[in-house]
Design an enzyme around this catalytic site. Structure first.
Site, PDB file in Angstrom:
ATOM      1  CB  ILE A  12      13.797   5.683  -6.007  1.00 18.75           C
ATOM      2  CG1 ILE A  12      12.285   5.554  -5.758  1.00 18.75           C
ATOM      3  CG2 ILE A  12      14.513   6.059  -4.704  1.00 18.75           C
ATOM      4  CD1 ILE A  12      11.875   4.433  -4.834  1.00 18.75           C
ATOM      5  CG  LEU A  33      17.551   3.535 -21.051  1.00 18.44           C
ATOM      6  CD1 LEU A  33      17.942   4.299 -22.327  1.00 18.44           C
ATOM      7  CD2 LEU A  33      17.219   4.543 -19.943  1.00 18.44           C
ATOM      8  CB  THR A  35      10.696   0.551 -16.192  1.00 17.01           C
ATOM      9  OG1 THR A  35      11.832   0.231 -15.389  1.00 17.01           O
ATOM     10  CG2 THR A  35       9.927  -0.716 -16.507  1.00 17.01           C
ATOM     11  CB  ALA A  75      14.517  -4.495  -8.975  1.00 15.72           C
ATOM     12  CG  ASN A  92      14.548  -7.296 -14.129  1.00 13.75           C
ATOM     13  OD1 ASN A  92      15.698  -7.216 -14.558  1.00 13.75           O
ATOM     14  ND2 ASN A  92      13.790  -6.238 -13.948  1.00 13.75           N
ATOM     15  CE1 TYR A 141       9.565  -4.667  -5.825  1.00 14.41           C
ATOM     16  CE2 TYR A 141       7.948  -4.115  -4.136  1.00 14.41           C
ATOM     17  CZ  TYR A 141       9.117  -3.838  -4.825  1.00 14.41           C
ATOM     18  OH  TYR A 141       9.829  -2.720  -4.490  1.00 14.41           O
ATOM     19  N   GLY A 284      -3.339  -8.736  -2.665  1.00 12.15           N
ATOM     20  CA  GLY A 284      -1.998  -8.575  -2.099  1.00 12.15           C
ATOM     21  C   GLY A 284      -1.799  -7.330  -1.260  1.00 12.15           C
ATOM     22  CG  ASP A 285      -3.359  -3.309  -1.824  1.00  9.29           C
ATOM     23  OD1 ASP A 285      -2.139  -3.231  -2.075  1.00  9.29           O
ATOM     24  OD2 ASP A 285      -4.226  -2.651  -2.416  1.00  9.29           O
TER      25      ASP A 285
HETATM   26  N1  UDP Z   1      -4.833   2.560  -4.363  1.00 11.02           N
HETATM   27  C1  UDP Z   1      -6.140   2.885  -4.670  1.00 11.02           C
HETATM   28  N2  UDP Z   1      -6.428   3.285  -5.961  1.00 11.02           N
HETATM   29  C2  UDP Z   1      -5.467   3.363  -6.938  1.00 11.02           C
HETATM   30  C3  UDP Z   1      -4.123   3.038  -6.600  1.00 11.02           C
HETATM   31  C4  UDP Z   1      -3.841   2.633  -5.300  1.00 11.02           C
HETATM   32  O1  UDP Z   1      -7.035   2.813  -3.827  1.00 11.02           O
HETATM   33  O2  UDP Z   1      -5.799   3.704  -8.077  1.00 11.02           O
HETATM   34  C5  UDP Z   1      -4.517   2.159  -2.984  1.00 11.02           C
HETATM   35  C6  UDP Z   1      -3.861   0.786  -2.874  1.00 11.02           C
HETATM   36  O3  UDP Z   1      -4.850  -0.219  -2.767  1.00 11.02           O
HETATM   37  C7  UDP Z   1      -3.037   0.950  -1.592  1.00 11.02           C
HETATM   38  C8  UDP Z   1      -2.646   2.436  -1.592  1.00 11.02           C
HETATM   39  O4  UDP Z   1      -3.558   3.065  -2.495  1.00 11.02           O
HETATM   40  O5  UDP Z   1      -3.847   0.707  -0.461  1.00 11.02           O
HETATM   41  C9  UDP Z   1      -1.219   2.671  -2.067  1.00 11.02           C
HETATM   42  O6  UDP Z   1      -1.045   1.960  -3.277  1.00 11.02           O
HETATM   43  P1  UDP Z   1       0.246   2.125  -4.185  1.00 11.02           P
HETATM   44  O7  UDP Z   1       0.059   1.250  -5.394  1.00 11.02           O
HETATM   45  O8  UDP Z   1       0.489   3.572  -4.429  1.00 11.02           O
HETATM   46  O9  UDP Z   1       1.442   1.613  -3.292  1.00 11.02           O
HETATM   47  P2  UDP Z   1       1.696   0.201  -2.514  1.00 11.02           P
HETATM   48  O10 UDP Z   1       1.255   0.451  -1.104  1.00 11.02           O
HETATM   49  O11 UDP Z   1       0.944  -0.877  -3.218  1.00 11.02           O
HETATM   50  O12 UDP Z   1       3.176   0.029  -2.607  1.00 11.02           O
END
Ligand code: UDP
Length: 329
Positions: A12, A33, A35, A75, A92, A141, A284-285
């Protein structure tokens, strides 16, 4: 006077530098540098290889350059890694920002725009999410980003610094020039991982969970083009330069797409069948993250230009197809 972009070699950050230079601004980039990629830094920006945890390096930067405002992207930003290595995130993200703010205060630099995240909200009580909704991060995070916001607020009270925190939803897409785009190693984000399939780097895409309480059982996210995010940073900086007070803004399109819908869009953009398999949920999703960005539209006058998911995925595909190995193609 110049704008200092910390983390300007990252995804970004590099797009924001391109927008700033395009708008005729004088830009200084600092990046360690670890990442980021030097190839992503606009050739017209003055580049310093520096780590924000290094007080001497930060002091030298502020002594050498005339900085009117800072945009802070430097970050660590992987949700999964933050769960397995939380102290890296404290070091970090919080350690780095502590040193940065100490150096800014010491040098009288008092305006900062910084990357926050939808992960500060945790599992939302409702969608679309407003900036005033409760913030209970479900991963380390998001916890460190929320703590960075609070660090800015206390520093503001004590030292008069002014800040804008931009809480991004899912950044994606690539610069329309095709010169820069998303490159992470390893790549974990949905759209670039999907595009690894038509690029021949992966046999299929794994869907992390299809038993969420959403329309097709897969997670819903708000996908926002990186160039639109970049534009919001410039608007936020100009808001501070014009005397605006401390503020927090969500940045998203306000429209949610499921993982399956994103895969379908990628199939139609690439013309590849992109096989998919369902896997267990990822830790964590949250089930749904969709922004209300009304405040950014009203207060900053922000207007996303790439609201359509096909356009976003097409711009990502143009970059990944021509750079299958990122900057090391
Ligand atoms: N996701 C997935 N398969 C992958 C990568 C991500 O199903 O290989 C899902 C992930 O569980 C989330 C959504 O895609 O529901 C977006 O994930 P991403 O890591 O892109 O962004 P986040 O929402 O975690 O910031």
């Amino acid at each position: 006077m110049a704008i200092l972009v910390l983390g300007g070699a990252g995804y970004i950050g590099s797009h924001t530098v391109y927008e700033l230079i395009g708008a005729g601004r004088d830009v200084v980039v600092a990046d360690n540098l670890l990442t980021g990629f030097q190839e992503a830094v606009h050739p017209k920006a003055r580049f310093y290889r520096a780590d924000i945890r290094d007080r001497q390096a930060m002091d030298q930067l502020f002594e050498r350059e005339q900085i009117e405002g800072v945009i802070h992207f430097a970050a660590s930003s992987q949700v999964g890694e933050s769960m397995s290595d939380p102290l890296k995130y404290y070091d970090n993200n919080l350690g780095g920002t502590t040193v940065l703010l100490q150096s800014m205060v010491a040098h009288g630099v008092d305006k900062i725009v910084f990357s926050s995240t939808a992960a500060t909200y945790g599992e939302p009580e409702r969608v679309p999410i407003l900036e005033t909704d409760k913030t209970v991060p479900t991963n380390c995070y998001g916890e460190t980003k929320l703590a960075m916001e609070k660090m800015m607020a206390w520093t503001s009270r004590a030292h008069g610094l002014r800040y804008v925190a931009l809480r991004y939803f899912n950044a994606c897409g690539a610069h329309p020039s095709g010169l820069i785009g998303e490159a992470h190693d390893p790549e974990t984000h949905l759209i670039p991982v999907i595009l690894q399939v038509p690029n021949g780097k992966r046999a299929k895409i794994s869907i992390f969970g299809d038993d969420y309480p959403t329309k097709d059982g897969t997670c819903v996210r708000d996908y926002i083009h990186v160039s639109d995010l970049a534009q919001a940073h410039i608007l936020a900086l100009d808001y501070l330069l014009a005397g605006g007070e401390n503020n927090v803004f969500n940045l998203g399109n306000g429209v949610g797409f499921t993982v399956k819908e994103v895969i379908d869009v990628a199939r139609s953009v690439t013309g590849h069948p992109i096989p998919a398999e369902t896997c267990p949920r990822r830790a964590g999703d949250p089930a749904q993250l969709v922004a209300s960005s009304d405040k950014a539209r009203t207060v900053l006058g922000w207007q996303p230009k790439y609201a359509d998911l096909e356009t976003i995925v097409s711009s990502a595909w143009a970059w990944h197809k021509s750079h299958p190995n990122g900057y090391h193609a």
